[in-house]
Design an enzyme around this catalytic site. Structure first.
Site, short mmCIF file in Angstrom:
data_model
loop_
_atom_site.label_atom_id
_atom_site.label_comp_id
_atom_site.label_asym_id
_atom_site.label_seq_id
_atom_site.Cartn_x
_atom_site.Cartn_y
_atom_site.Cartn_z
CD GLU A 182 -2.53 -1.39 2.65
OE1 GLU A 182 -2.68 -0.35 3.33
OE2 GLU A 182 -2.99 -2.49 2.98
CD GLU A 275 -8.49 1.65 5.25
OE1 GLU A 275 -8.43 1.09 6.35
OE2 GLU A 275 -7.73 1.38 4.29
#
Length: 360
Positions: A182, A275
Site C-alpha cells: 500500500e 479509507e
C-alpha cells in the site's frame, strides 16, 4: 479531540508481511518546519537490514522502470515540507523521520506501536469501522500500478482515527494469507496506526531526498490550488522485488520478494481510493473526512480525485486500467464516481464529510 493544526498529509507506505523494528544511527539531523526531526542514516544501517535475510547486504541498484511512462504527462510539482529549502541527506545515507515519545504514547499500547491494525480488505460494512470509497480491477495478473493522487489534509475527529488515500496491490485470499503493498498519503495527527513506513525491517530505501512519513507540501485547498503526487509500484521482472517511485524522480526503494508469499508471483487485484476509520460504527457517525471532505459530485477544485489510473502487465508495460469498478461502503457518508477522458485517462472523484444529514 486532536489539535487540527497537527493534521498533516503524510507520505506513507505499508505491506502486510513485515515485522516491527526500528533503529536510528545519526550522521546528520535536519528539523522540518512542522517540528519533525529528520535523521540521515547510513544506507546499510537502515532498519531494513535488521531483517535476517538482509543482514550484511547493501541496497540494490535501481532497475529499469516499466515501459510506457509518458514524460509529457501533466505533473504537479509536490515536495515534502522538510526539504522545501533544498535539504537532502548526503549521498550514501537516507532520511528517516525520527519516532518521538508522543508517537509512541498515541498508540493504543507499546505492543501495538508500529503495527498495522488487522482488518479485512474486502469492501463491506462489517470491516471493524474501516470505511472505503474505492475503484478496483481484478481477474487478471497485475505486476504493478500507477496513479496521480490529489493531496489534501482532511479533518480527523480523534487520535484513534485516520483518513488515507492510497493504492493497494493485492494477492492471496481474504482469509489468513493476504499480501498487500500500500502506498499513498495519510492524515492522522501523527497517530501511529500501523506497521508503516520504516518502522519495520524489510523495505529497503535507496533515495536520499524522500523521508517516508514526513509531511507533503503544498496541499490542495477548496476552490484553490490543486496538487497531486504520482506513485508507481511495480515488480522488477529480473529480480522479483517490488519497487516504489514517487513522482518522476529517483526511485524510493523496494520490498524484497522474500517478504511475500502470493506477491512473489503477481497481484490479482489493484485498488485505488480512500479509507477512514470510524471508531463509532454503532452510534453517531464520525466527523472524520475522506479526501477533501466533499462529495464526488462537486468535481474539480472541490472534491478529491485519482487520475491516470494504470497497471503494469506481464511485459513490464504500463497500460490504462480496464473494467474499473467503483464501490463505496457508505455512500451517504463518502461516495465515488468514475470517468474517462483524453487528458486524465481513467479517473474518479471520491470522498465526503462523514457525519451529515444523510449520514447521522
Amino acid at each position: 479531540m486532536m489539535d487540527l493544526a497537527k493534521s498533516q498529509s503524510k507520505w506513507r507506505h505499508f505491506d502486510h508481511r513485515r515485522r516491527q523494528h526500528h533503529r536510528r544511527t545519526n550522521s546528520q539531523t535536519d528539523t522540518s518546519p512542522d517540528g519533525d526531526l529528520i535523521d540521515c542514516v547510513l544506507s546499510h544501517q537502515q532498519p531494513a537490514f535488521d531483517h535476517p535475510q538482509l543482514k550484511g547486504q547493501n541496497p540494490l541498484e535501481s532497475p529499469e522502470t516499466p515501459k510506457g511512462e509518458n514524460p509529457d504527462e501533466m505533473v504537479s510539482e509536490n515536495h515534502q515540507l522538510w526539504s522545501l529549502s533544498g535539504e537532502s541527506c548526503p549521498e550514501g545515507t537516507i532520511p528517516i523521520r525520527r519516532t518521538t515519545e508522543q508517537d509512541v504514547l498515541r498508540a493504543s499500547s507499546i505492543q501495538r506501536f508500529g503495527r498495522k491494525i488487522r482488518r479485512p480488505i474486502r469492501r463491506d460494512s462489517s470491516s471493524n469501522g474501516h470505511e472505503h470509497a474505492v475503484g478496483y480491477v481484478s481477474g487478471q495478473e497485475y505486476y504493478g500500478a500507477k496513479a496521480s493522487i490529489n493531496v489534501w489534509a482532511p479533518r480527523v475527529a480523534n487520535q484513534y482515527e485516520f483518513s488515507l488515500s492510497q493504492m493497494w496491490v493485492i494477492s492471496g485470499s481474504f482469509g489468513n494469507d493476504l499480501n498487500t503493498i500500500e502506498a499513498g498519503w495519510q492524515s492522522d495527527a501523527y497517530q501511529a496506526t500501523g506497521c508503516y513506513n520504516l518502522l519495520c525491517s524489510g523495505f529497503v530505501q535507496t533515495n536520499n531526498r524522500i523521508a517516508i512519513g514526513a509531511a507533503i507540501s503544498p496541499r490542495s485547498s477548496y476552490q484553490g490550488g490543486q496538487y497531486d503526487i504520482s506513485l508507481l509500484v511495480w515488480k522488477d521482472p529480473k529480480h522479483g522485488n517490488w519497487w516504489l517511485q514517487f513522482g518522476s524522480g529517483p526511485l524510493v526503494g523496494y520490498w524484497p520478494s522474500f517478504l511475500f508469499t502470493h506477491l512473489r508471483n503477481h497481484a490479482n487485484m489493484v485498488q485505488f481510493g480512500g479509507e477512514v476509520v470510524n471508531t463509532r460504527p454503532s452510534g453517531t457517525h464520525t466527523l472524520t473526512q475522506m479526501g477533501s471532505g466533499h462529495f464526488s459530485g462537486e468535481g474539480f477544485g472541490k472534491s478529491s480525485y485519482f487520475r491516470n489510473l494504470q497497471v503494469v502487465d506481464w511485459d513490464n508495460s504500463l497500460i490504462p486500467v480496464s473494467n474499473l469498478r467503483v464501490l463505496a461502503d457508505h455512500p451517504n457518508c463518502y461516495d465515488i464516481r468514475g470517468g474517462i477522458n483524453n487528458v486524465w485517462g481513467n479517473y474518479f472523484y471520491y470522498g465526503g464529510p462523514g457525519r451529515n444529514v444523510r449520514c447521522p
